[in-house]
Enzyme design. Structure first.
Site, short mmCIF file in Angstrom:
data_model
loop_
_atom_site.label_atom_id
_atom_site.label_comp_id
_atom_site.label_asym_id
_atom_site.label_seq_id
_atom_site.Cartn_x
_atom_site.Cartn_y
_atom_site.Cartn_z
N GLU A 49 7.82 8.46 9.86
CA GLU A 49 6.87 8.49 10.98
C GLU A 49 7.62 8.29 12.30
O GLU A 49 8.69 7.68 12.34
CB GLU A 49 5.84 7.37 10.78
CG GLU A 49 4.80 7.28 11.89
CD GLU A 49 3.60 6.40 11.54
OE1 GLU A 49 3.67 5.65 10.56
OE2 GLU A 49 2.60 6.49 12.28
N ASN A 196 -5.03 11.08 8.79
CA ASN A 196 -4.44 9.94 8.10
C ASN A 196 -5.33 8.73 8.31
O ASN A 196 -5.80 8.48 9.43
CB ASN A 196 -3.05 9.64 8.69
CG ASN A 196 -2.53 8.27 8.27
OD1 ASN A 196 -2.14 8.08 7.13
ND2 ASN A 196 -2.54 7.32 9.19
N GLU A 197 -5.55 7.97 7.26
CA GLU A 197 -6.36 6.74 7.36
C GLU A 197 -7.56 6.98 8.28
O GLU A 197 -7.75 6.28 9.28
CB GLU A 197 -5.50 5.54 7.82
CG GLU A 197 -4.42 5.22 6.81
CD GLU A 197 -3.71 3.87 6.99
OE1 GLU A 197 -3.90 3.23 8.02
OE2 GLU A 197 -2.99 3.47 6.05
N TYR A 260 -0.28 -1.37 0.44
CA TYR A 260 0.97 -2.07 0.76
C TYR A 260 1.00 -3.43 0.07
O TYR A 260 -0.04 -4.09 -0.08
CB TYR A 260 1.06 -2.30 2.28
CG TYR A 260 1.42 -1.05 3.06
CD1 TYR A 260 2.75 -0.68 3.22
CD2 TYR A 260 0.44 -0.25 3.62
CE1 TYR A 260 3.09 0.48 3.93
CE2 TYR A 260 0.77 0.90 4.34
CZ TYR A 260 2.09 1.25 4.48
OH TYR A 260 2.44 2.38 5.18
N GLU A 316 1.34 6.31 0.96
CA GLU A 316 1.96 5.16 1.64
C GLU A 316 1.95 3.97 0.70
O GLU A 316 0.87 3.55 0.24
CB GLU A 316 1.22 4.81 2.93
CG GLU A 316 1.48 5.78 4.05
CD GLU A 316 0.85 5.39 5.38
OE1 GLU A 316 0.74 4.18 5.67
OE2 GLU A 316 0.46 6.32 6.12
N GLN A 365 8.84 3.00 4.73
CA GLN A 365 9.16 4.35 5.13
C GLN A 365 10.64 4.62 4.85
O GLN A 365 11.36 3.73 4.45
CB GLN A 365 8.83 4.54 6.60
CG GLN A 365 7.35 4.33 6.91
CD GLN A 365 6.95 4.81 8.31
OE1 GLN A 365 7.73 5.34 9.07
NE2 GLN A 365 5.68 4.58 8.63
O1 AHR Z 1 3.41 2.85 7.70
C1 AHR Z 1 2.91 2.22 8.84
C2 AHR Z 1 1.43 2.50 9.07
O2 AHR Z 1 0.68 1.97 8.03
C3 AHR Z 1 1.03 3.96 9.09
O3 AHR Z 1 1.22 4.55 10.32
C4 AHR Z 1 -0.42 3.89 8.76
O4 AHR Z 1 -0.89 5.04 8.11
C5 AHR Z 1 -0.55 2.65 7.90
O5 AHR Z 1 -1.57 1.83 8.32
#
Ligand code: AHR
Length: 512
Positions: A49, A196-197, A260, A316, A365
């Site tokens: 990103e 995205n999201e 995450y 992600e 990432q």
């Molecule tokens: O990876 C960092 C951020 O986490 C991304 O931009 C977003 O999609 C997520 O919330």
């Protein structure tokens, strides 16, 4: 240090010869007689990103930089990524994607406008890395490209024109513009995501509303054979998956999922390097939640798509800690330790085991952001423990998944328990590969293997392990964690046995 290693080796060797009661016993049955789905190589994908120093400084330094580069792309990074056989890179975000107007990033660099990256640090960037640079970079490292379209602040027309600019070989204003910008032939970009999201930074939408938006965008993404991806759920938002599958299954090829591993909470996520065993345990326990998430989202998808045409794409995942002290909080720069190696190994095993539905994943990432595989500082580059796990696991790319029955002890701490061992297996070109994680930071695991349906007598292995839970690789220092040959595996009297060191990720390969 040397003495400790010798003692450890002596203990391991004696345990291999005379299994003791104190050592944990694990039995792994790999069903080569019941092969599963193909493990799509895209499961080993990455995410890059416009955030901190992922793109600028990490991938791209520009042709005039004194850091060695190929057309502006760091030579050291390109070499390291090629060695990893990176199958796929997702770009330009993330949250950034829904602020990105692709036409700002094409044409002569001197004419490209500078913009403010409103999500990540409020820094100004000059758009010198745009569509051509991203796609050239993918070609350079031999990866497929995955482009995330702007829905939050973009238009259907802008998205449709981007698809046409990149993929079309017909005569049109967009393809003429591409040719004018130096690229005659179209690129072969298969993966395209619509926002995205979209439940969060991508527009704060409800699934019912986004499902219609998705259908609208998807209708105008006209290119033969492209793979259209809908923005999917946040963690356990099962309603999101339900609504998207109910309303848009017939127009999508993939639906994403983001999860995450955050050791504490979003207010205080915990340190990347300074943690005790209790935090180690919680981190791995939270990582194992990925299995529940994938299972439950898949079950909803099965209801609307029993033939499993639509892929669940975990585009992600990874650890998210407090940023390294003294760094820009908007840059999400963190170190990566042996703990992250376990997080990577566990997640990748989970994705392999769900290969019938999970067709892609993207670690967040690639460089200098969150659970990176590479860190850079000016001219220097460091390969993280996570890098070595990806290097070890690349044997699974496009292999056939083999179901595994696992019986193992528990790793228990403060009256909480998880399975001490996590694993997955596959077969490709006559080689059977098993990847195993030993979550216990104190105990080795004695493992015996049965491989019904597979005949092989030659056994080799690789290991990523360390003395300390928080061992990591740092600039200007000798690596504390890397990939080594694994010797504690033997084929004797028709049986394969191994001893996994505490806190380790291990690959065992069997061939004729
Ligand atoms: O990876 C960092 C951020 O986490 C991304 O931009 C977003 O999609 C997520 O919330």
């Amino acid at each position: 240090m040397k003495k400790t290693l010798c003692i450890q080796t002596a203990i391991i060797l004696s345990l291999m010869a005379f299994p003791l009661a104190g050592i944990a016993q694990t039995k792994v049955v790999v069903h080569a007689d019941a092969p599963g789905a193909k493990i799509d190589k895209a499961i080993y994908g990455h995410f890059a990103e416009h955030l901190g120093h992922c793109i600028y400084g990490g991938i791209y330094v520009g042709e005039n930089s004194d850091i060695p580069n190929i057309k502006g792309f760091r030579t050291d990074v390109v070499t390291a990524l090629k060695d990893l056989s990176v199958p796929l890179v997702r770009w330009p975000g993330g949250c950034f994607a829904d602020t990105y107007h692709w036409m700002d990033g094409i044409g002569p660099k001197s004419g490209r406008p500078s913009i403010i990256n409103v999500h990540w640090g409020g820094v100004t960037e000059d758009n010198s890395f745009g569509t051509h640079e991203f796609l050239d970079f993918c070609e350079l490292i031999g990866a497929d490209a995955y482009v995330n379209l702007n829905v939050g602040s973009g238009t259907v027309r802008e998205a449709a024109e981007w698809v046409e600019y990149v993929t079309s070989s017909n005569e049109s204003p967009m393809t003429n513009l591409r040719k004018k910008n130096g690229r005659e032939k179209p690129w072969n970009v298969k993966y395209w995501a619509v926002g995205n999201e979209t439940w969060g930074c991508g527009g704060n939408m409800r699934p019912e509303y986004y499902a219609d938006i998705y259908r609208n965008y998807a209708s105008f993404m006209r290119a033969p054979g492209i793979y259209k991806i809908a923005s999917g759920a946040n963690v356990e938002d099962y309603k999101w998956t339900e609504v998207m599958m109910r309303e848009a299954t017939r127009m999508m090829n993939g639906l994403s999922l983001h999860y995450y591993t955050v050791p504490f909470n979003w207010g205080n996520k915990g340190s990347a390097t300074d943690f005790n065993e209790s935090v180690w345990f919680t981190t791995l326990q939270k990582t194992l939640k990925m299995d529940t998430l994938v299972t439950k989202h898949s079950a909803i998808m099965d209801k609307y798509d029993p033939k499993k045409k639509v892929g669940l794409l975990v585009d992600e995942w990874g650890t998210w800690y407090n940023v390294e002290p003294g760094t820009n909080p908007g840059f999400l720069y963190q170190q990566s330790t042996m703990r992250d190696a376990l997080v990577a190994g566990i997640n990748l095993n989970i994705f392999n085991n769900h290969a019938d539905r999970v067709r892609m994943s993207n670690i967040a990432q690639m460089i200098n952001v969150l659970q990176s595989v590479i860190l850079t500082k000016e001219k220097e580059m460091v390969l993280t423990p996570t890098y070595y796990v990806f290097k070890m696991y690349k044997v699974h790319q496009d292999a056939t998944m083999l179901p595994v029955d696992l019986k193992c002890d528990k790793y228990t701490l403060d009256s909480q328990s998880v399975d001490a061992v996590n694993c997955s297996a596959s077969v490709k070109e006559g080689v059977l590969s098993i990847t195993l994680c030993n979550l216990d930071p104190n105990k080795s695991q004695q493992v015996s293997f049965e491989l019904p349906g597979f005949n092989g007598t030659k056994v080799t292995g690789k290991v990523v392990t360390a003395d300390k839970m928080n061992a990591y690789n740092d600039f200007g220092k000798k690596d504390e964690v890397s990939l080594a040959d694994f010797k504690n595996v033997k084929f004797t009297n028709g049986k394969i046995e191994a001893v996994l060191p505490s806190k380790s990720v291990v690959l065992i390969q069997v061939r004729n």
